[in-house]
Structure formats: structure tokens, C-alpha cells
Scaffold this motif. Structure first.
Motif, PDB file in Angstrom:
ATOM      1  N   PHE A   1     -44.250 -18.163  21.948  1.00  0.00           N
ATOM      2  CA  PHE A   1     -45.215 -18.008  20.849  1.00  0.00           C
ATOM      3  C   PHE A   1     -46.645 -17.998  21.392  1.00  0.00           C
ATOM      4  CE2 PHE A   1     -48.008 -19.883  17.586  1.00  0.00           C
ATOM      5  CZ  PHE A   1     -47.822 -18.959  16.570  1.00  0.00           C
ATOM      6  N   ILE A   2     -46.926 -18.804  22.422  1.00  0.00           N
ATOM      7  CA  ILE A   2     -48.266 -18.873  23.007  1.00  0.00           C
ATOM      8  C   ILE A   2     -48.353 -17.880  24.158  1.00  0.00           C
ATOM      9  CG2 ILE A   2     -49.916 -20.333  24.245  1.00  0.00           C
ATOM     10  CD1 ILE A   2     -48.782 -22.724  22.763  1.00  0.00           C
ATOM     11  N   THR A   3     -49.302 -16.955  24.023  1.00  0.00           N
ATOM     12  CA  THR A   3     -49.534 -15.964  25.075  1.00  0.00           C
ATOM     13  C   THR A   3     -50.859 -16.178  25.781  1.00  0.00           C
ATOM     14  OG1 THR A   3     -50.467 -14.448  23.427  1.00  0.00           O
ATOM     15  CG2 THR A   3     -48.107 -14.249  23.908  1.00  0.00           C
TER      16      THR A   3
ATOM     17  N   GLN B   1     -45.655 -24.765  26.002  1.00  0.00           N
ATOM     18  CA  GLN B   1     -45.238 -23.606  25.232  1.00  0.00           C
ATOM     19  C   GLN B   1     -44.579 -24.020  23.911  1.00  0.00           C
ATOM     20  OE1 GLN B   1     -45.501 -20.412  24.103  1.00  0.00           O
ATOM     21  NE2 GLN B   1     -45.544 -19.916  26.311  1.00  0.00           N
TER      22      GLN B   1
ATOM     23  N   SER C   1     -50.255 -16.362  17.757  1.00  0.00           N
ATOM     24  CA  SER C   1     -50.409 -16.785  19.156  1.00  0.00           C
ATOM     25  C   SER C   1     -51.848 -17.022  19.580  1.00  0.00           C
ATOM     26  CB  SER C   1     -49.781 -15.747  20.113  1.00  0.00           C
ATOM     27  OG  SER C   1     -48.424 -15.546  19.805  1.00  0.00           O
TER      28      SER C   1
END
Length: 742
Positions: free
Chosen positions: A620-622, A603, A658
């Protein structure tokens, strides 16, 4: 106050090809630079003419064009330059019309001509057909003949009276280079390549380099290529070059046939023996006779004449008379003995003797010859001429041996020279491929050239081969985009500090002295150092970044804790977050916000800056398909907001909002070995990757490889920083901070 204008003069280079057959037409260049003072004021005339007709009258058409324009242009020097040029074009059109009326029409539609007038700082151009003109000014090339004549010729139906109908004019400057060329050249070398060569070289060197690129091209037609360089008379006087240089591209010569080589060898042998016979006749025979005289031994004696009555003077006289006779007449032999009609017997002897040559056989033959001489002396039945014949036979065998040996050496040298020429040609083509950006083609050519050249290092051309290998190695670096650069020492850090990272803010370098619990700054311009104490003892800091927007420095320790340094008041304080900070492998910022790379969590955590501190972490990363567990570094250009994540294998993941974006590194001639950090410039047009084994690698925003910076005087680079204000690259190596030398 009157200021004198610099007078411009010219130096030119002409490149022509002689490869086209006469029945396919020709190309020529004519330059008229008048000597008469008044004509000089009216300017110079330059022609590039190509006529693709094989008619016998073709050369006459060229003469008509040159003479008509030249004579009419200078006929009235009271006219302006442009009026004289217009009158000259009307005159040549009339002459060509008369020529066609006389039945000579084969040239119509096959005429490609450019006529250039240079007068003071003005250029005037008229053209017909496919001949083109360009002007190179610095790094820019302009097509000055674009749009002239082609469409008009179609509308006019190639009527002779309208052959030349358009003039274009413009100003020229010092160091401008005007290119005028027949179209054939552009089929073999790109315009970008021509521009590169012309802009970086004198006219003489330019045509030489172009010839090297063309000399082994196949199917070259008529080429007429003219370079006119404008420069001041003072600048011209300071050069050692001729004002005019002309080079022809000749057809490659066919290699000699076997019969031609054999003929050459036989001629050499015949020449050798002719000279050898002269030496024997003039020196060996008199010396042998003199020797006989000294030892008082009569070699030729009869039963009737005892040895003690040998008359030296009489015997010498008889021998001289006999030798004189043999010079004029052949010695009579048995008429029944079959004599060879030609040199076949001699040639067959040479071929058969050396077909299975060995030194053992050679020395046995020599031994046999001396044995025969010994027996002949014992029997006292042979004359001095037998000895001479034996000496001659030995000389014959030895000379044949050395002739064959020398011929083999010459053959090997010729083969080596051909291989060297071919290697040089491939290296030249590789250089041109580098210019045009064809890296793969350039590398293949360099590989071929290197293999050929390495075979020549122990030949006659050893020096040339080693020089070429050095040139090839430099070319490899250009193919790979490698720039070897020196560095400038900025600061030598105290030995007991040993920082692992640094950053730069407002021309001040910042790094941490963990041992003494201090932040150290160093003013690059003033060369002054300051130290700032942390409020409480801390664990070693591993990351440090600058936030230019609020003039602060963020420092991360493995607690995990983040401390903030305010450059304005010089104070260090602990940064706060609502839920604390996650463990970080790397840090980056976008504006005032903080981004933490966490490999363990796969992440990137985002912390928003506010007046009271940082917010709690947000993901931030989905997209769960995105894998950054092998990430080593990240960077965020301040003007784009794109997030670039560097993986340990050198691949780069590009994220925006993202989501993963397409991003592939292209045209990189080698693979990453040990990439450790990525950084970008503010606008995101350039990405820089530090590979501890390769150097600092530059990639553009589209993923295209640009170049690699290698440092001549340092090896172990711990960290690097790109100063976005100055574009300077700084590196930390050991206890030294250095900048790349510009």
C-alpha cells in the motif's frame, strides 16, 4: 372537542450599567404589563432605550417615546394589535418632530431604541439605531432585528417624523427567550457567550452571570439588557423566582486611603476608651470603695486624723462628693504645666509605643506600674485615685495592643476577601472562555485563580477557598475536554479465559478463548453466550476484527495464520492467500479487503478479497519517505478509504492512495502517554485513540481535539470498540466488557 390553548406569560431580567457619566447619555429599560383586563388582552410593551447625548433634554426624549407609544397603543382597544402599534409609532414620530421643532435636536442621530409588543403568542418589534433583538429557541438564536432601521435611517437623513418606520412580527413559543440589548454589551461579551448563558439559565440567573463577567471590565458604557422568557402560567407558578429581576452594574469603589484607615482606627480607639471610662466610673470605682470599706483601711489620711477614728460613712460621703465634683469640673493642675491642645500627644504615644513593640517591654511596663502602686501604698501618700489610674493605665496598654492586633487581623481579612473576589472573578472569566472555546485563555485564568485560592485555605475564608478549588478542578477538566463517565457491565467473562481483544458484529460480542481453542460470542440484548470450536488447535490469537459487509469475523494468530468465522452458518475456517499472510502488528479492513500493518517491513500490506479467498499481498505504501516503524495501530473508515496510522508517540499519519496527507492534532491540552489503538466511525468524522493512562481520546477528521473519556470505576483497559450503528463505546477491562453510560 375544544382544547384550551395554553396562555403564555413572562418573567424578565434587566441588566443596566450605571458607569457612564451623565454628560455621555444613558440607557434605561421600561416594562409595561397592564393590570386592566382589556389592556391585558392587547398585550405588554417593553422598551430598551439608549440615548448617547448629554443634553439636559435627553431624559425628556425618553419620556416622550415611552408615554406616546404606551398611551396611543392602549387608547383604542377595539383596534387590532398591529393597527394599534402602527398608530402608536405615528404618534411618537409626531411628538418627536414637535420636540425637534422646539429646538431640542441634540438627540437626533443619537437615539437607539427597541420597542417590543407581546400579545398572545405574537411578537411585534420596531427599532431605531443600534439596539438589537434576538430570540433564543432551544440551542438556536435568531437575529430578529436584523436589517431593521439602519439602512433606512441613512436614506431618510434621520428625519424625526420617520424615526420609527418599520415593524417586524412573528410567533413565539413556550420557553422562547427574547433578548433586547443596547450595542455596548456585545463589545464585552460575544453573542455566542450570551446565547450560552441565556439558554441554560433563568432570566434572573442569566443577568447575574453576565454581571459577574462584566463587573471588573474597564470602559463599560451604557448597557440596557432585557431578557423576556415566555412560559405558561402553571410553569411560572411552580418557580420560586420573581417575575421581574433587575441588576445594576456599579462602578468599582476606590480603596480606602491610609488617612481614612488611620482615622477609622483612631475613632475605634476613642470609642473603646469612652466605653471603658464609663465602665470604670459606674462599676470599678464603687467596687473599689466598697472594698476599702470592708477592710476598714483609710487610704487618704492626714496627720491630724488617727486610723482608728476613721468614719466610714463620712469618708464615703466625702469621696462621693469629690467624684461628683470631678464629673462636672476638671481637676485643677499646676497652671505652669504645658497642656496638649489636641490628641497629638496621645497619638504620638500610641505610635511610638507600638513602633518597636515586644512582649518583654510590655511586661516590664506592667511590672513598673505595679511597682509604683506598691511604693505608693507603702508611703501611704496616694489616694484611691492613683490605684484607679494604675488600673486604667493597664487597661489602656492592653486595649491598645488588642486594638492594633484586631486591626491587623481585619486588614488581613480584607486583603483575603479582595483576593478571594479576584480569584472568583478569574474563575468566572475562565468559565466564559471555556464556553467560547478559548481553552488556552481559560487554562491561564484557572492557573491564576488556583494560585490565589490556595493562599486562602488557612484564612477566615477557608471554606470558600476549598469550595472554589473544587470548582476550579472541575473547570480544568472541562478545559481539557475530560468527561468522567460511569460504565455499565455488559458481560463478566469466565476467569480462565482472559481475552486481550474483542470485536462486535450485529450486536454480538466476539472474543477468543485460546486455552480451550474456542471463539465465544455473547448476545448483548439476550445476554446469551455461544461457543464455536476451531477445527484444529491453534497458537494464541492476538487480533480479531469484524467485516460487517459479509458478516464475518477475522482472527489472526502469530503463525501467521488467519481464520474466518461466518456468522450465518456458525463455522470457522482457515482463510487463504496465494502467498500466505505477512506477520501483522495490527489488522484493519476496508470493505472486504484486508490490510496488515507490518512494522518490521515499514509497510501496510493489502489483500483483496475474492470468492476463492484473499489475493497475494500488495504494497500500500509506495513512498519510501513514509516511516511507520513506530506504528502501533491503524484504522480505515468504511466510507472514506483514508488510512490512519497511530504512532507510539501519539502522532497520526493520514494516507490516501499511498500518499501522505497533512494531518496534525490541534488544541490538545496534554500529550499522549501510552497510545495503543486507533479506531474511527464509518464516515471518518471522528477518530478515537485508546491511551492506557489517559483514557479514550476523541479527535475530529481535521485533527481538532474534542474530548477525553475517563472512567470512574475502571483503570486497566485492554481494548475498546466503537459500535457504528449505535455510537456506543465498549471497553475490555480485565475480564469484564463494559459500555460507557449515556
Amino acid at each position: 372537542m375544544y382544547m384550551e390553548t395554553k396562555r403564555l406569560t413572562t418573567r424578565i431580567g434587566k441588566l443596566l450599567s450605571g458607569t457612564r457619566k451623565p454628560d455621555e447619555g444613558f440607557a434605561t429599560i421600561f416594562v409595561y404589563e397592564p393590570k386592566d383586563y382589556l389592556e391585558k388582552q392587547h398585550g405588554k410593551i417593553y422598551f430598551v432605550i439608549e440615548i448617547t447625548s448629554g443634553s439636559k433634554s435627553t431624559s425628556s426624549v425618553g419620556e416622550v417615546i415611552i408615554n406616546s407609544i404606551k398611551d396611543e397603543y392602549y387608547s383604542d382597544l377595539n383596534r387590532s394589535v398591529i393597527l394599534s402599534f402602527e398608530s402608536a409609532l405615528r404618534k411618537v414620530n409626531e411628538e418627536l418632530s414637535d420636540f425637534a421643532s422646539a429646538g431640542e435636536t441634540d438627540w437626533i442621530g443619537k437615539l437607539n431604541v427597541a420597542c417590543v409588543i407581546l400579545a398572545e403568542d405574537k411578537l411585534h418589534l420596531s427599532k431605531v439605531g443600534t439596539t438589537e433583538a434576538y430570540i433564543v429557541r432551544g440551542e438556536k438564536i435568531t437575529h430578529i432585528s436584523e436589517g431593521l432601521s439602519v439602512e433606512e435611517e441613512k436614506e431618510k437623513g434621520n428625519h424625526p417624523l420617520k424615526t420609527f418606520s418599520t415593524i417586524t412580527s412573528g410567533s413565539v413559543q413556550e420557553e422562547d427567550k427574547i433578548i433586547v440589548s443596547s450595542s455596548e454589551l456585545f463589545y464585552h461579551i460575544s453573542l455566542a457567550g450570551i446565547k450560552k448563558i441565556v439558554s441554560e439559565n433563568t432570566p434572573s440567573d442569566s443577568i447575574s452571570k453576565l454581571k459577574d463577567l462584566l463587573k471588573n471590565e474597564e470602559g463599560i458604557g451604557s448597557i440596557g439588557f432585557l431578557i423576556i422568557e415566555n412560559l405558561t402560567e402553571d410553569a411560572l407558578s411552580n418557580t420560586n423566582e420573581h417575575t421581574t429581576d433587575e441588576i445594576w452594574i456599579e462602578e468599582s469603589k476606590p480603596s480606602k486611603s491610609f488617612l481614612a484607615i488611620l482615622s477609622s482606627i483612631l475613632i475605634s480607639i476613642a470609642t473603646f476608651f469612652k466605653s471603658s471610662f464609663q465602665i470604670i466610673k459606674s462599676k470599678v470605682i464603687p467596687a473599689t470603695i466598697s472594698f476599702g470599706k470592708k477592710i476598714k483601711t483609710k487610704i487618704v489620711k492626714t496627720k491630724e486624723e488617727p486610723l482608728e477614728n476613721f468614719d466610714d460613712e463620712k469618708d464615703m460621703k466625702e469621696q462621693k462628693e469629690y467624684l461628683t465634683q470631678t464629673d462636672k469640673e476638671p481637676i485643677e493642675t499646676d497652671k505652669k504645666e504645658k497642656q496638649p491642645k489636641n490628641n497629638e500627644t496621645f497619638i504620638n504615644f500610641v505610635i511610638n509605643y507600638f513602633k518597636n513593640f515586644s512582649f518583654e517591654k510590655f511586661f516590664k511596663d506592667v511590672q513598673r506600674v505595679f511597682g509604683n502602686i506598691k511604693n505608693a501604698i507603702k508611703e501611704k501618700s496616694k489616694s484611691i485615685y492613683f490605684k484607679l489610674f494604675a488600673v486604667f493605665a493597664i487597661l489602656f496598654v492592653i486595649s491598645i495592643f488588642f486594638l492594633v492586633r484586631n486591626n491587623n487581623i481585619e486588614k488581613n481579612n480584607n486583603t483575603a476577601k479582595l483576593k478571594l473576589d479576584s480569584a472568583i472573578e478569574k474563575e468566572n472569566k475562565a468559565e466564559f472562555a471555556i464556553i467560547t472555546g478559548a481553552r488556552k485563555e481559560a487554562r491561564n485564568l484557572l492557573d491564576e485563580s488556583k494560585i490565589m485560592t490556595e493562599d486562602l485555605t488557612k484564612t477566615k475564608y477557608s471554606k470558600e477557598a476549598h469550595d472554589l478549588l473544587a470548582k476550579i478542578n472541575l473547570a480544568y477538566q472541562r478545559v481539557d475536554g475530560i468527561t468522567k463517565t460511569n460504565t455499565v457491565l455488559i458481560q463478566e467473562i469466565e476467569q480462565n479465559i482472559n481475552p486481550n481483544a474483542f470485536t462486535i458484529l450485529n450486536n454480538n460480542i466476539y472474543y477468543i478463548d485460546s486455552k480451550n481453542n474456542q471463539l465465544i460470542s455473547f448476545d448483548i440484548d439476550a445476554k446469551k453466550q455461544k461457543k464455536y470450536d476451531f477445527p484444529t488447535p491453534q497458537k494464541p490469537f492476538s487480533k480479531i476484527i469484524a467485516i460487517p459487509k459479509n458478516n464475518t469475523i477475522l482472527m489472526y494468530s502469530d503463525e501467521p495464520e488467519i481464520f474466518e468465522f461466518n456468522e450465518k452458518n456458525g463455522k470457522i475456517s482457515e482463510a487463504t492467500s496465494k502467498n500466505g499472510f505477512n506477520k501483522a502488528f495490527d489488522l484493519a479492513n476496508y470493505q472486504l479487503n484486508l490490510y496488515i500493518l507490518s512494522k518490521e517491513d515499514n509497510q501496510i500490506y493489502r489483500y483483496t478479497k475474492s470468492a476463492s479467498g484473499f489475493s497475494s499481498a500488495s504494497n500500500f505504501i509506495t513512498d519510501k519517505s513514509i516511516n511507520i516503524k513506530d506504528a502501533v495501530s491503524l484504522t480505515i473508515p468504511s466510507n472514506t478509504g483514508f488510512v490512519y496510522v497511530l504512532q507510539k508517540n501519539g502522532t497520526i499519519i493520514k494516507l490516501t492512495k499511498s500518499k501522505k496527507q497533512d494531518f496534525t492534532i490541534k488544541d490538545m491540552p496534554f500529550s499522549f502517554k501510552n497510545p495503543v489503538k486507533i479506531q474511527s466511525n464509518n464516515d471518518g468524522t471522528k477518530l478515537y485513540v485508546l491511551d492506557k493512562e489517559l483514557g479514550i481520546i476523541n479527535i475530529d477528521a481535521n485533527g481538532k481535539y474534542t474530548e477525553t473519556f475517563k472512567f470512574k470505576d475502571i483503570k486497566n483497559i485492554k481494548d475498546f470498540y466503537i459500535d457504528n450503528k449505535t455510537g456506543t463505546i465498549y471497553v475490555l477491562s480485565g475480564n469484564k466488557i463494559l459500555s460507557l453510560e449515556k
